[in-house]
Structure formats: structure tokens, C-alpha cells
Design a protein around this motif. Structure first.
Motif, PDB file in Angstrom:
ATOM      1  N   TYR A 161       0.794  -1.164   0.012  1.00  0.00           N
ATOM      2  CA  TYR A 161       0.007   0.022   0.079  1.00  0.00           C
ATOM      3  C   TYR A 161       0.956   1.047   0.001  1.00  0.00           C
ATOM      4  CZ  TYR A 161      -3.970  -3.061   0.503  1.00  0.00           C
ATOM      5  OH  TYR A 161      -4.767  -4.265   0.190  1.00  0.00           O
ATOM      6  N   ALA A 162       2.204   1.242   0.663  1.00  0.00           N
ATOM      7  CA  ALA A 162       2.998   2.359   0.319  1.00  0.00           C
ATOM      8  C   ALA A 162       3.172   2.615  -1.199  1.00  0.00           C
ATOM      9  CB  ALA A 162       4.304   1.934   0.996  1.00  0.00           C
ATOM     10  N   ILE A 163       3.702   1.467  -1.937  1.00  0.00           N
ATOM     11  CA  ILE A 163       3.632   1.831  -3.221  1.00  0.00           C
ATOM     12  C   ILE A 163       2.364   2.466  -3.910  1.00  0.00           C
ATOM     13  CG2 ILE A 163       3.954   0.529  -5.488  1.00  0.00           C
ATOM     14  CD1 ILE A 163       5.793  -1.520  -3.827  1.00  0.00           C
ATOM     15  N   GLN A 164       1.322   1.804  -3.698  1.00  0.00           N
ATOM     16  CA  GLN A 164       0.234   2.391  -4.254  1.00  0.00           C
ATOM     17  C   GLN A 164      -0.408   3.855  -3.956  1.00  0.00           C
ATOM     18  OE1 GLN A 164      -2.726  -0.961  -4.088  1.00  0.00           O
ATOM     19  NE2 GLN A 164      -1.840  -1.744  -6.032  1.00  0.00           N
ATOM     20  N   LEU A 165      -0.194   3.879  -2.862  1.00  0.00           N
ATOM     21  CA  LEU A 165      -0.480   5.602  -2.408  1.00  0.00           C
ATOM     22  C   LEU A 165       0.568   6.460  -2.618  1.00  0.00           C
ATOM     23  CD1 LEU A 165      -1.455   4.478   1.457  1.00  0.00           C
ATOM     24  CD2 LEU A 165      -3.031   5.349  -0.105  1.00  0.00           C
ATOM     25  N   ALA A 166       1.859   6.033  -2.891  1.00  0.00           N
ATOM     26  CA  ALA A 166       2.962   7.179  -3.222  1.00  0.00           C
ATOM     27  C   ALA A 166       2.742   7.201  -4.552  1.00  0.00           C
ATOM     28  CB  ALA A 166       4.279   6.550  -2.788  1.00  0.00           C
ATOM     29  N   ALA A 167       2.488   6.265  -5.411  1.00  0.00           N
ATOM     30  CA  ALA A 167       2.445   6.204  -7.042  1.00  0.00           C
ATOM     31  C   ALA A 167       1.251   6.892  -7.212  1.00  0.00           C
ATOM     32  CB  ALA A 167       2.398   4.904  -7.520  1.00  0.00           C
ATOM     33  N   HIS A 168       0.255   7.047  -6.660  1.00  0.00           N
ATOM     34  CA  HIS A 168      -1.084   7.474  -6.878  1.00  0.00           C
ATOM     35  C   HIS A 168      -1.017   9.180  -6.509  1.00  0.00           C
ATOM     36  CE1 HIS A 168      -5.550   8.643  -6.503  1.00  0.00           C
ATOM     37  NE2 HIS A 168      -5.557   7.811  -7.618  1.00  0.00           N
ATOM     38  N   ALA A 169      -0.137   9.480  -5.765  1.00  0.00           N
ATOM     39  CA  ALA A 169       0.155  10.898  -5.113  1.00  0.00           C
ATOM     40  C   ALA A 169       0.961  11.529  -6.360  1.00  0.00           C
ATOM     41  CB  ALA A 169       0.793  11.027  -3.776  1.00  0.00           C
ATOM     42  N   GLY A 170       1.636  10.896  -6.943  1.00  0.00           N
ATOM     43  CA  GLY A 170       2.437  11.240  -7.924  1.00  0.00           C
ATOM     44  C   GLY A 170       4.047  11.286  -7.703  1.00  0.00           C
ATOM     45  N   ALA A 171       4.527  10.263  -6.808  1.00  0.00           N
ATOM     46  CA  ALA A 171       5.723  10.106  -6.400  1.00  0.00           C
ATOM     47  C   ALA A 171       6.368   9.116  -7.441  1.00  0.00           C
ATOM     48  CB  ALA A 171       6.031   9.631  -4.976  1.00  0.00           C
ATOM     49  N   ARG A 172       7.843   9.095  -7.715  1.00  0.00           N
ATOM     50  CA  ARG A 172       8.392   7.907  -8.175  1.00  0.00           C
ATOM     51  C   ARG A 172       8.795   7.002  -7.046  1.00  0.00           C
ATOM     52  NH1 ARG A 172      13.815   9.399 -11.403  1.00  0.00           N
ATOM     53  NH2 ARG A 172      13.215   7.485 -12.243  1.00  0.00           N
ATOM     54  N   VAL A 173       8.549   5.673  -7.533  1.00  0.00           N
ATOM     55  CA  VAL A 173       8.680   4.714  -6.238  1.00  0.00           C
ATOM     56  C   VAL A 173       9.583   3.752  -6.807  1.00  0.00           C
ATOM     57  CG1 VAL A 173       7.419   3.234  -5.000  1.00  0.00           C
ATOM     58  CG2 VAL A 173       6.163   5.213  -5.632  1.00  0.00           C
ATOM     59  N   VAL A 174      10.582   3.231  -5.975  1.00  0.00           N
ATOM     60  CA  VAL A 174      11.528   2.425  -5.975  1.00  0.00           C
ATOM     61  C   VAL A 174      11.385   1.468  -4.680  1.00  0.00           C
ATOM     62  CG1 VAL A 174      13.427   3.517  -5.075  1.00  0.00           C
ATOM     63  CG2 VAL A 174      13.657   1.525  -6.358  1.00  0.00           C
ATOM     64  N   ALA A 175      11.240   0.202  -4.987  1.00  0.00           N
ATOM     65  CA  ALA A 175      11.061  -0.886  -3.748  1.00  0.00           C
ATOM     66  C   ALA A 175      12.111  -1.935  -3.772  1.00  0.00           C
ATOM     67  CB  ALA A 175       9.743  -1.583  -4.160  1.00  0.00           C
ATOM     68  N   THR A 176      12.583  -2.411  -2.714  1.00  0.00           N
ATOM     69  CA  THR A 176      13.361  -3.470  -2.413  1.00  0.00           C
ATOM     70  C   THR A 176      12.690  -4.761  -1.920  1.00  0.00           C
ATOM     71  OG1 THR A 176      13.922  -2.785  -0.433  1.00  0.00           O
ATOM     72  CG2 THR A 176      15.444  -1.957  -1.795  1.00  0.00           C
ATOM     73  N   VAL A 177      13.020  -5.677  -2.637  1.00  0.00           N
ATOM     74  CA  VAL A 177      12.634  -7.124  -2.112  1.00  0.00           C
ATOM     75  C   VAL A 177      13.781  -8.051  -2.219  1.00  0.00           C
ATOM     76  CG1 VAL A 177      10.241  -6.662  -3.357  1.00  0.00           C
ATOM     77  CG2 VAL A 177      12.193  -7.654  -4.914  1.00  0.00           C
ATOM     78  N   SER A 178      13.232  -9.235  -1.929  1.00  0.00           N
ATOM     79  CA  SER A 178      14.424 -10.547  -1.665  1.00  0.00           C
ATOM     80  C   SER A 178      14.328 -11.477  -2.682  1.00  0.00           C
ATOM     81  CB  SER A 178      14.420 -11.051  -0.188  1.00  0.00           C
ATOM     82  OG  SER A 178      12.754 -11.720  -0.096  1.00  0.00           O
ATOM     83  N   SER A 282      -8.952   6.321   2.027  1.00  0.00           N
ATOM     84  CA  SER A 282     -10.618   6.022   1.147  1.00  0.00           C
ATOM     85  C   SER A 282     -10.464   6.766  -0.182  1.00  0.00           C
ATOM     86  CB  SER A 282     -11.451   6.776   2.298  1.00  0.00           C
ATOM     87  OG  SER A 282     -11.534   6.097   3.452  1.00  0.00           O
ATOM     88  N   GLU A 283      -9.785   8.165  -0.173  1.00  0.00           N
ATOM     89  CA  GLU A 283      -9.668   8.423  -1.576  1.00  0.00           C
ATOM     90  C   GLU A 283      -9.265   7.672  -2.761  1.00  0.00           C
ATOM     91  OE1 GLU A 283      -7.865  12.163  -0.582  1.00  0.00           O
ATOM     92  OE2 GLU A 283      -9.546  13.027   0.519  1.00  0.00           O
ATOM     93  N   VAL A 284      -8.133   7.270  -2.313  1.00  0.00           N
ATOM     94  CA  VAL A 284      -7.406   6.267  -3.399  1.00  0.00           C
ATOM     95  C   VAL A 284      -8.168   5.056  -3.504  1.00  0.00           C
ATOM     96  CG1 VAL A 284      -5.407   4.957  -3.934  1.00  0.00           C
ATOM     97  CG2 VAL A 284      -5.226   7.342  -2.687  1.00  0.00           C
ATOM     98  N   LEU A 285      -8.842   4.844  -2.495  1.00  0.00           N
ATOM     99  CA  LEU A 285      -9.444   3.456  -2.931  1.00  0.00           C
ATOM    100  C   LEU A 285     -10.733   3.682  -3.729  1.00  0.00           C
ATOM    101  CD1 LEU A 285     -10.491   0.464  -1.924  1.00  0.00           C
ATOM    102  CD2 LEU A 285     -11.685   1.353   0.089  1.00  0.00           C
ATOM    103  N   ALA A 286     -11.406   4.544  -3.418  1.00  0.00           N
ATOM    104  CA  ALA A 286     -12.727   5.204  -4.267  1.00  0.00           C
ATOM    105  C   ALA A 286     -12.208   5.286  -5.752  1.00  0.00           C
ATOM    106  CB  ALA A 286     -13.226   6.206  -3.641  1.00  0.00           C
ATOM    107  N   ALA A 287     -10.946   5.867  -5.922  1.00  0.00           N
ATOM    108  CA  ALA A 287     -10.533   6.047  -7.153  1.00  0.00           C
ATOM    109  C   ALA A 287      -9.976   4.855  -7.728  1.00  0.00           C
ATOM    110  CB  ALA A 287      -9.194   7.011  -6.980  1.00  0.00           C
ATOM    111  N   GLY A 288      -9.910   3.807  -7.412  1.00  0.00           N
ATOM    112  CA  GLY A 288      -9.818   2.363  -7.649  1.00  0.00           C
ATOM    113  C   GLY A 288      -8.042   2.390  -7.815  1.00  0.00           C
ATOM    114  N   GLY A 289      -7.214   3.033  -6.886  1.00  0.00           N
ATOM    115  CA  GLY A 289      -5.725   3.173  -6.876  1.00  0.00           C
ATOM    116  C   GLY A 289      -5.539   2.086  -5.955  1.00  0.00           C
ATOM    117  N   LEU A 290      -6.303   1.128  -5.198  1.00  0.00           N
ATOM    118  CA  LEU A 290      -5.671   0.196  -4.086  1.00  0.00           C
ATOM    119  C   LEU A 290      -6.301  -1.251  -4.862  1.00  0.00           C
ATOM    120  CD1 LEU A 290      -6.344   1.913  -0.800  1.00  0.00           C
ATOM    121  CD2 LEU A 290      -4.190   1.976  -2.278  1.00  0.00           C
ATOM    122  N   THR A 291      -5.330  -2.231  -4.595  1.00  0.00           N
ATOM    123  CA  THR A 291      -5.832  -3.462  -4.884  1.00  0.00           C
ATOM    124  C   THR A 291      -5.375  -4.466  -3.807  1.00  0.00           C
ATOM    125  OG1 THR A 291      -3.342  -4.041  -5.907  1.00  0.00           O
ATOM    126  CG2 THR A 291      -5.257  -3.229  -7.329  1.00  0.00           C
TER     127      THR A 291
END
Length: 336
Positions: A161-178, A282-291
Motif C-alpha cells: 500500500y505504500a507503493i500504491q499510495l505514493a504512486a497515486h500521489a505522483g511520486a516516483r517509487v522504487v522498492a526493495t525485495v528479496s 479512502s480517496e485512493v480506494l474510491a479512485a480504484g488505486g488500491l488492490t
């Protein structure tokens, strides 16, 4: 109603049982929700295992998060209606009726409208993870536009959800994984770039891809501190929501970066900041930005197995399914 309960802390198979309880009525300012899906977080199994200070008052129905339908309103409740779809957060906090039951009773503020476009599984995935993510991102989407965000553990629930909220807000998002499996999940969530943090050049890879990052949402502050300090921009923020271990911090590099280190625990977030996180989610959920995350489901009768699955690190979200929104209960009819 059928409900999972535990009366003392201990291993899931020893202390969790499914029993018949009287259906609780909502008190003043409360709502009763007919549960459809109960989501499980690490905080749920840790509380049941006795790793937190709180102990059951007679009995405890576990699980903070979930989704269902408003069934009854207590005196003074406004803004919600019987029959309304909602998602719940922190349901079991200072409350014996969590979401692992056919009905839950919570303060009205902890029942948030769930759009018709969102599934009950998605609603049960929100709660603690999405609100923690929003808070760690600063609670203000306007401040993220054009900024760069690093999400550590991008395949986890908070990371998702950090990825999706940040991306929806217009940020560039890089994530780390294993792992490759987790890389695919972070990419599916919407990360612009995904880096394997176990690679020797992980920090250089982040800098090559996006340059210095303005905010880091951190799941493992000590393990990742070297990487974080190497990629953090001057004046940047590291927000961590998982700092159970003792932290030893290098004062010089933190001061040189004019860095801000933020600790987040949803239970004690000030009310106005929690309200901001709810509005944003709630705003991003209503806009379809969360999965929803990939879901592994169990019937209520297998709640101990479900909690064990979370404790063992099952990727995605583990849920207990209690009905389909019509009032019908599966009573063991769901398959994992």
C-alpha cells in the motif's frame, strides 16, 4: 454467533477455539458489523502469543481488520446506515469483539465505507497495513508529488500500500525485495523500479535508477540502515513501522544528511493524523488505486492454521472468510 476466541496467551493450536457466543449489541457510538472477511496481521498473532502486554479480559475475539455489512447502529451514530458495506481497522484494540466472528462491534469511527467497486477481500486487506503506509508516507499526498520514495519490503502488506499510495500521489517509487516472486508483486503493485536488496550493489542500483530518495518506508531499520543512509537525500525521512529490536544509530551520517527518523505504531498515532491517513486511503480506494494482495483464505474453524500461516511468513494476505455479504455463513464451506 460463531466466533474464534482465546482466554490466555499461548500457541494458536492450544489457545484458539471456535465457540458460540451471544451476538453483542452496539453501545452508544458503536456499530455492529456482520463480518464477511477477517484479515490477519502480525500484530494479531503476536497479541495471541503473549508477545504484547495486553491480556484477555475473560475472552478475546482476535483480529483487527476486516470487511462486512453494518447490521445495527448504536445511539448517536451518524454517517453510517444499516446495510452499508464497510472496512474495519483496529477492531480488537481495547475491545473484546474483533473481526474473527460472524459479528463484530466497534466504535463507529472504525467502520469506514467500502465502495461497491471494492471486494470484501480488498476491504479486509486495508486497515492496519494501508493506514500504517499512509502515516509513514507523511499523511499528505500533496507533499509527495514529484518526490522519490523507497519502499523497503515492497511485497509485504504495508509495502504494497505504500507503493500504491505514493504512486497515486505522483511520486516516483522504487522498492526493495528479496526474491523474484516478491519482485513480481512489487511491480504489480506499481513500483517504477524494483531492486533486490541482497545484491552487493543494491544502494548503487537505487541511485542509478532514481537518484537520492526523499522518503523511505522501512520494515527493517537496522538490517537496511547502511543502504538507507547511502541513498537518502539531504533532509530526507526514514519512517519505520517495525523496530522491535534495539537500534544503534550512526549519529554523524544522520546529522550530515539532516535526516529525520520517524517511528510509527498505529495504536498510538494522534487522532488527527490517523484521520488524515483514513481520508487518504479512502480517496485512493474510491479512485480504484488500491488492490488486494494475493489472498490465502481459511474458514473460521481453521483460524489457528490461519494465524500460524501469518506467523510463518505466508506471502500476501491471510484471511478468514465468514460469509458472502448476504448474511449466509460458509460454516467451513470455503476452500483454502
Amino acid at each position: 454467533m460463531r466466533a474464534a476466541v482465546y482466554r490466555r496467551p499461548g500457541p494458536a493450536a492450544e489457545v484458539l477455539e471456535v465457540v458460540d457466543l451471544e451476538v453483542p449489541g452496539p453501545g452508544e457510538g458503536q456499530v455492529r458489523v456482520r463480518m464477511v472477511t477477517s484479515g490477519i496481521n502480525p500484530t494479531d498473532w503476536k497479541g495471541r502469543a503473549g508477545l504484547t502486554a495486553r491480556r484477555p479480559d475473560g475472552f478475546q475475539v482476535p483480529h483487527h481488520d476486516g470487511a462486512g455489512v453494518v447490521d445495527a447502529l448504536g445511539e448517536g451514530v451518524v454517517g453510517l446506515a444499516v446495510g452499508q458495506r464497510v472496512w474495519l481497522y483496529l477492531a480488537a484494540y481495547r475491545n473484546r469483539y474483533g473481526t474473527a466472528a460472524e459479528y463484530a462491534v466497534v466504535p463507529a469511527a472504525q467502520a469506514v465505507p467500502l465502495p461497491d467497486s471494492a471486494s470484501y477481500d480488498l476491504g479486509a486487506c486495508l486497515g492496519v497495513p494501508a493506514l500504517t503506509a499512509a502515516h509513514c508516507l507523511g499523511g499528505a499526498p500533496e507533499a509527495l508529488k514529484g518526490r522519490t520514495v523507497l519502499v523497503a519490503g515492497g511485497a509485504g502488506a504495508v509495502g504494497h500500500y505504500a507503493i500504491q499510495l505514493a504512486a497515486h500521489a505522483g511520486a516516483r517509487v522504487v522498492a526493495t525485495v528479496s526474491s523474484p516472486e516478491k519482485q513480481a508483486l512489487a511491480e504489480e503493485a506499481g513500483a517504477e523500479h524494483v531492486v533486490r536488496y541482497r545484491a552487493e550493489d543494491a544502494a548503487n542500483r537505487v541511485l542509478d535508477l532514481v537518484g537520492p530518495v526523499d522518503r523511505i518506508v522501512e520494515v527493517a531499520p537496522m538490517a537496511n540502515l547502511d543502504l538507507d543512509l547511502r541513498v537518502l537525500a539531504r533532509g530526507g525521512t526514514i519512517a519505520t513501522y517495525a523496530a522491535d529490536e534495539t537500534l544503534t544509530l550512526p549519529g554523524g551520517p544522520l546529522m550530515s544528511a539532516n535526516a529525520t527518523l520517524v517511528f510509527a505504531l498505529l495504536y498510538t498515532v494522534p487522532a488527527e493524523q490517523l484521520a488524515a491517513a483514513i481520508r487518504w486511503t479512502s480517496e485512493v480506494l474510491a479512485a480504484g488505486g488500491l488492490t488486494a494482495l494475493p489472498v490465502t483464505s481459511f474458514p473460521l474453524e481453521r483460524v489457528a492454521e490461519a494465524q500460524d500461516a501469518v506467523e510463518q511468513g505466508t506471502v500476501g494476505k491471510v484471511v478468514v472468510r465468514l460469509g458472502d455479504g448476504s448474511g449466509r455463513s460458509p460454516r467451513g464451506g470455503w476452500e483454502r
